[in-house]
Design a protein around this motif. Structure first.
Motif, mmCIF file in Angstrom:
data_model
loop_
_atom_site.group_PDB
_atom_site.id
_atom_site.type_symbol
_atom_site.label_atom_id
_atom_site.label_comp_id
_atom_site.label_asym_id
_atom_site.label_seq_id
_atom_site.Cartn_x
_atom_site.Cartn_y
_atom_site.Cartn_z
ATOM 1 N N ALA A 170 -3.924 3.133 6.710
ATOM 2 C CA ALA A 170 -2.313 3.622 7.842
ATOM 3 C C ALA A 170 -1.099 2.664 6.868
ATOM 4 N N ASP A 171 -1.305 1.855 6.693
ATOM 5 C CA ASP A 171 -0.080 1.079 5.636
ATOM 6 C C ASP A 171 -0.154 1.362 4.381
ATOM 7 N N GLY A 172 -0.607 2.785 3.863
ATOM 8 C CA GLY A 172 -0.511 3.123 2.550
ATOM 9 C C GLY A 172 -1.591 2.601 1.068
ATOM 10 N N ARG A 173 -2.051 1.587 1.721
ATOM 11 C CA ARG A 173 -3.594 1.038 1.021
ATOM 12 C C ARG A 173 -4.132 2.112 0.170
ATOM 13 N N ILE A 174 -4.637 1.349 -0.682
ATOM 14 C CA ILE A 174 -5.491 2.737 -0.606
ATOM 15 C C ILE A 174 -6.854 1.408 -1.674
ATOM 16 N N GLU A 175 -8.088 1.426 -1.004
ATOM 17 C CA GLU A 175 -8.900 -0.059 -0.897
ATOM 18 C C GLU A 175 -9.920 0.581 -1.360
ATOM 19 N N GLU A 176 -10.593 0.190 -3.068
ATOM 20 C CA GLU A 176 -12.475 -0.162 -3.110
ATOM 21 C C GLU A 176 -13.150 -0.444 -3.060
ATOM 22 N N LEU A 177 -14.414 0.176 -2.455
ATOM 23 C CA LEU A 177 -15.331 -0.505 -1.975
ATOM 24 C C LEU A 177 -16.477 -0.331 -2.903
ATOM 25 N N GLY A 178 -17.377 -1.578 -2.570
ATOM 26 C CA GLY A 178 -19.162 -1.659 -3.789
ATOM 27 C C GLY A 178 -18.796 -2.422 -5.206
ATOM 28 N N GLY A 179 -17.191 -2.314 -5.505
ATOM 29 C CA GLY A 179 -17.084 -3.003 -6.873
ATOM 30 C C GLY A 179 -17.945 -4.399 -6.898
ATOM 31 N N LYS A 180 -17.741 -5.392 -7.621
ATOM 32 C CA LYS A 180 -18.154 -6.383 -8.222
ATOM 33 C C LYS A 180 -16.376 -7.707 -8.011
ATOM 34 N N THR A 181 -15.598 -6.657 -8.138
ATOM 35 C CA THR A 181 -14.511 -7.296 -7.647
ATOM 36 C C THR A 181 -13.229 -6.475 -6.651
ATOM 37 N N PRO A 182 -13.072 -6.534 -5.837
ATOM 38 C CA PRO A 182 -12.966 -5.959 -4.433
ATOM 39 C C PRO A 182 -11.008 -5.304 -4.796
ATOM 40 N N ARG A 183 -11.201 -4.322 -5.389
ATOM 41 C CA ARG A 183 -9.003 -4.157 -5.752
ATOM 42 C C ARG A 183 -8.367 -3.284 -4.403
ATOM 43 N N VAL A 189 3.333 4.812 1.666
ATOM 44 C CA VAL A 189 3.715 4.881 2.695
ATOM 45 C C VAL A 189 2.438 5.188 3.660
ATOM 46 N N GLU A 190 1.932 6.048 3.411
ATOM 47 C CA GLU A 190 0.728 6.396 4.783
ATOM 48 C C GLU A 190 -0.094 6.839 3.527
ATOM 49 N N ALA A 191 -1.745 6.285 3.347
ATOM 50 C CA ALA A 191 -2.998 6.734 2.797
ATOM 51 C C ALA A 191 -3.435 7.960 3.416
ATOM 52 N N SER A 192 -2.852 9.313 3.392
ATOM 53 C CA SER A 192 -3.434 10.032 4.902
ATOM 54 C C SER A 192 -4.325 10.506 4.374
#
Length: 344
Positions: A170-183, A189-192
């Motif tokens: 909701a704060d606009g960030r896009i998170e990558e999950l499952g990787g060796k180095t989270p990014r 503004v919102e990753a809807s």
């Protein structure tokens, strides 16, 4: 959809030169949006109040089968398990569909309520919720992964270094999950909502009314285009075509993911809201909450052509399609239940 000769002529004239004009518009909008993103903190970016579904009127009796359910927010159909998932505020309801809708499991969200969105994963579902994403099997087994923020969207994604999921917050960030180095990829503004087609990733930002390319290789945002007055939902088909719903301006807008550009703009009266695509019938199904209907559009000509229109439950805020037999499922946000509509 009835269209006056003058309106039809005007639309044909405007689309005749669409490729050149779309490229110019894309370049201008990209510079404007990308320039703002690179130099302005998210809290200072110009934003809009996201468009909302219309108040549901009292209309004709819904067609097909309707089963009781609490007010809902999202639907997804998993073709592999033949299971429908309906997300309500506090739980995820699972239905078998062959031979009619029958509820087979309910997965409580507990401290992670409310639910936000759901996508099918091929044998199960991925649910975005408050502070978590939840992986649910077709028989109702759940595995929770906590995230730092309010997850609005989550999609499977086969990225580099083991990345298997993208989460929009909701704060606009896009998170990558499952990787060796989270990014984390920032700038919205919102990753809807996130859309994936092969290696192409697009992000809907309802608060900026934009559709943005996400460069997962470089870990940053790419080109962006404005989407009318209030994009609410979007879907991408197997050909990489995006149908974006501009609820704020009563229209749907078509894009391609690669090359990233606008392809059509088409009026849809009645507050269009949810959209899904039938891969087999080649139809984009769009709900209209102002009329309690769902409308099927063919896109093969380059401009939407209405093929079917069906009466739905009240306030149809979510839609999903079974491509095997064309059944369209609709979920009511007003407590009208889950609906199965035969279309073939």
């Amino acid at each position: 959809m009835p269209v006056s000769p003058r309106t039809r002529l005007r639309r044909r004239r405007s689309t005749a030169s669409l490729p050149i004009r779309a490229l110019v518009a894309a370049a201008v909008a990209t510079v404007a949006v990308a320039g703002c993103s690179s130099s302005t903190p998210e809290s200072r970016k110009p934003t809009i109040v996201p468009a909302s579904p219309a108040t549901a009127p009292v209309t004709a009796t819904p067609v097909g089968q309707v089963v009781a359910a609490p007010p809902g927010v999202a639907l997804a159909f998993d073709t592999q398990s033949r299971t429908l998932a309906a997300v309500t505020q506090n739980e995820v309801l699972l239905y078998s569909v062959d031979g009619g809708l029958r509820q087979k499991a309910a997965v409580p969200l507990d401290t992670h309520a409310p639910g936000r969105a759901v996508v099918a994963t091929g044998g199960g579902f991925l649910v975005a919720a408050k502070g978590a994403i939840i992986r649910i099997t077709a028989d109702g087994a759940a595995r929770v992964t906590d995230v730092d923020g309010d997850a609005l969207t989550a999609v499977p994604y086969q990225g580099k270094n083991g990345v298997d999921t993208l989460v929009g917050l909701a704060d606009g960030r896009i998170e990558e999950l499952g990787g060796k180095t989270p990014r984390t990829i920032s700038g919205l503004v919102e990753a809807s909502r996130l859309l994936v087609h092969g290696e192409d990733v697009l992000a809907v930002d309802r608060r900026q009314a934009t559709l943005t390319v996400v460069d997962t290789t470089a870990g940053k945002l790419g080109d962006a285009l404005r989407v009318g007055r209030g994009i609410t939902n979007a879907e991408i088909d197997p050909y990489g075509r995006v149908v974006a719903v501009d609820t704020g301006h009563n229209q749907i807008i078509g894009f391609t993911a690669s090359p990233f550009m606008e392809r059509f703009l088409y009026p849809v009266p009645g507050a269009p809201y949810a959209v899904d695509y039938d891969d087999a019938a080649k139809l984009a199904w769009v709900t209209t909450t102002g009329t309690n209907q769902v409308v099927g559009y063919a896109l093969s000509s380059g401009e939407p052509v209405e093929k079917q229109r069906k009466a739905t439950v009240a306030e149809p805020d979510a839609v999903a399609v079974d491509p095997r037999d064309g059944t369209v499922f609709v979920l009511s946000a007003a407590g009208g239940g889950v609906q199965a509509i035969p279309t073939r």
